[in-house]
Design an enzyme around this catalytic site. Structure first.
Site, PDB file in Angstrom:
ATOM      1  N   ASP A  35       0.790  -1.258   0.044  1.00 27.04           N
ATOM      2  CA  ASP A  35       0.039   0.086  -0.044  1.00 27.04           C
ATOM      3  C   ASP A  35       0.786   1.247   0.117  1.00 27.04           C
ATOM      4  O   ASP A  35       1.782   1.465   0.840  1.00 27.04           O
ATOM      5  CB  ASP A  35      -0.917  -0.098   1.281  1.00 27.04           C
ATOM      6  CG  ASP A  35      -2.153   0.965   1.147  1.00 27.04           C
ATOM      7  OD1 ASP A  35      -2.098   1.769   0.157  1.00 27.04           O
ATOM      8  OD2 ASP A  35      -2.884   1.214   2.187  1.00 27.04           O
ATOM      9  N   ASP A  52      -2.893   2.464  -6.130  1.00 25.63           N
ATOM     10  CA  ASP A  52      -1.765   2.492  -5.243  1.00 25.63           C
ATOM     11  C   ASP A  52      -1.705   1.229  -4.238  1.00 25.63           C
ATOM     12  O   ASP A  52      -1.165   1.391  -3.313  1.00 25.63           O
ATOM     13  CB  ASP A  52      -1.965   3.803  -4.298  1.00 25.63           C
ATOM     14  CG  ASP A  52      -3.274   3.730  -3.365  1.00 25.63           C
ATOM     15  OD1 ASP A  52      -4.262   3.122  -3.919  1.00 25.63           O
ATOM     16  OD2 ASP A  52      -3.299   4.701  -2.501  1.00 25.63           O
ATOM     17  N   GLU A  53      -2.358   0.232  -4.685  1.00 28.97           N
ATOM     18  CA  GLU A  53      -2.385  -1.120  -3.722  1.00 28.97           C
ATOM     19  C   GLU A  53      -2.275  -2.251  -4.564  1.00 28.97           C
ATOM     20  O   GLU A  53      -2.906  -2.448  -5.967  1.00 28.97           O
ATOM     21  CB  GLU A  53      -3.817  -1.253  -3.107  1.00 28.97           C
ATOM     22  CG  GLU A  53      -3.860  -0.315  -1.805  1.00 28.97           C
ATOM     23  CD  GLU A  53      -5.296  -0.503  -1.425  1.00 28.97           C
ATOM     24  OE1 GLU A  53      -5.412  -1.784  -0.551  1.00 28.97           O
ATOM     25  OE2 GLU A  53      -6.386   0.253  -1.607  1.00 28.97           O
TER      26      GLU A  53
END
Length: 341
Positions: free
Chosen positions: A4, A98-99
């Site tokens: 993350d 973003d993960e």
């Protein structure tokens, strides 16, 4: 592992404008009823969070700096980060800009592997990441949020009895703020309190999500890490920190979701003919409405326009906890689209 990126949009802006690190800053729309996308950690100390209306964020912090969203730049940085992450993965599944989840080969020291990955990403991209390590997705995601920013947390089977019962119920993915407040009114504050509830009660209260909650708080999550396949649809949705029935705020969310969808369509060089709107009220009842068009679309302004029209057809002026847009009947984009506006 769950990877993350730490305050991703804000971190990207701090990377190219280092003076922003010294100030509370958020990325989002510039009008008062637009939405905060990400806040840096200085801003978070004031209680500012993603999906919060800008006017509310400014009330919490008068000195807040708002930076407009630059998705092309964030997509570029995302590609740099996850190109590195992929080299550490046996199986790779990116779930957002973003993960990502990765499945790693069985090794003696996964914590050291996570340290190496974290350091390489920071050195080569300038972006900090946090990493959770465990034997399933739920616990890995729980670990990545454990000690941000730039945290690493490994959760083993023998740790469950020490870790899970003492956590607040807000740590259970799938329980929003309103739901947590409802549960707290019944004296349910920690996962240890949830563990006392039987499966039938949770399913009656939360539907299909109840069974998921019952399993994960006992350390059971059977979801696999799966590489993305060619999709029949793409979707974006937001669960609100604060339920709202303010139409101007809800339309700002739709605009934001439509921009995300446009970027996804552009990246894959595809377009869509069907637009579907989804809303969920604070009593967890859901409603959807779709429209299939004669001509495909891919521009954010058109996606948003259709979604707003569909929204107007099903909205009954009660408070919402979730709103989403999905696109289907996808095809390759080989001709330019004329705007419907």
């Amino acid at each position: 592992m769950h990877i993350d990126c730490d305050a991703f949009y804000a971190s990207c802006e701090e990377l190219r404008n280092p003076h922003l690190k010294a100030h509370p800053m958020a990325v989002g729309g510039l009008s008062n009823k637009s939405i905060i996308t990400t806040a840096n950690y200085k801003a978070r100390k004031f209680g500012i969070c993603s999906a919060m209306p800008v006017f509310m964020a400014k009330e919490k912090c008068r000195d807040l700096i708002i930076v407009p969203v630059d998705r092309k730049y964030y997509i570029k940085k995302s590609r740099e980060i996850f190109a590195i992450v992929k080299t550490y993965a046996r199986v790779f599944e990116q779930v957002s800009i973003d993960e990502a989840y990765i499945e790693i080969n069985s090794i003696d020291n996964p914590y050291k592997l996570a340290q190496n990955l974290q350091q390489e990403v920071l050195k080569k991209t300038g972006i900090g990441i946090s990493i959770g390590i465990s034997y399933n997705k739920f616990l890995a995601k729980l670990g990545s949020d454990w000690n941000k920013p730039r945290g690493i947390k490994e959760i083993k089977r023998q740790d469950l009895d020490k870790i899970l019962p003492n956590l607040p119920i807000s740590k259970v993915h799938g329980l929003g703020k309103k739901t947590c407040l409802d549960l707290e009114s019944f004296g349910i504050y920690k996962i240890s309190d949830l563990l006392k509830l039987d499966k039938d009660f949770l399913e009656e209260r939360f539907g299909k999500n109840g069974s998921y909650i019952y399993q994960v708080i006992r350390g059971v999550d059977k979801r696999k890490v799966k590489p993305r396949q060619n999709r029949k649809s793409i979707a974006r949705e937001t669960t609100f920190k604060e339920n709202t029935k303010d139409k101007e705020i809800l339309f700002a969310y739709l605009d934001d979701l439509a921009i995300d969808l446009e970027e996804d369509l552009k990246a894959k060089n595809i377009q869509a003919r069907t637009v579907n709107i989804k809303i969920k009220y604070d009593d967890f009842s859901s409603h959807t409405k779709s429209l299939t068009l004669q001509e495909p679309l891919y521009k954010a302004c058109d996606i948003s326009s259709v979604a707003k029209n569909l929204f107007n057809e099903i909205f009954d002026k009660k408070s919402l906890r979730l709103i989403g847009i999905s696109l289907s009947k996808l095809s390759n984009k080989d001709t330019s689209q004329l705007s419907f506006i």
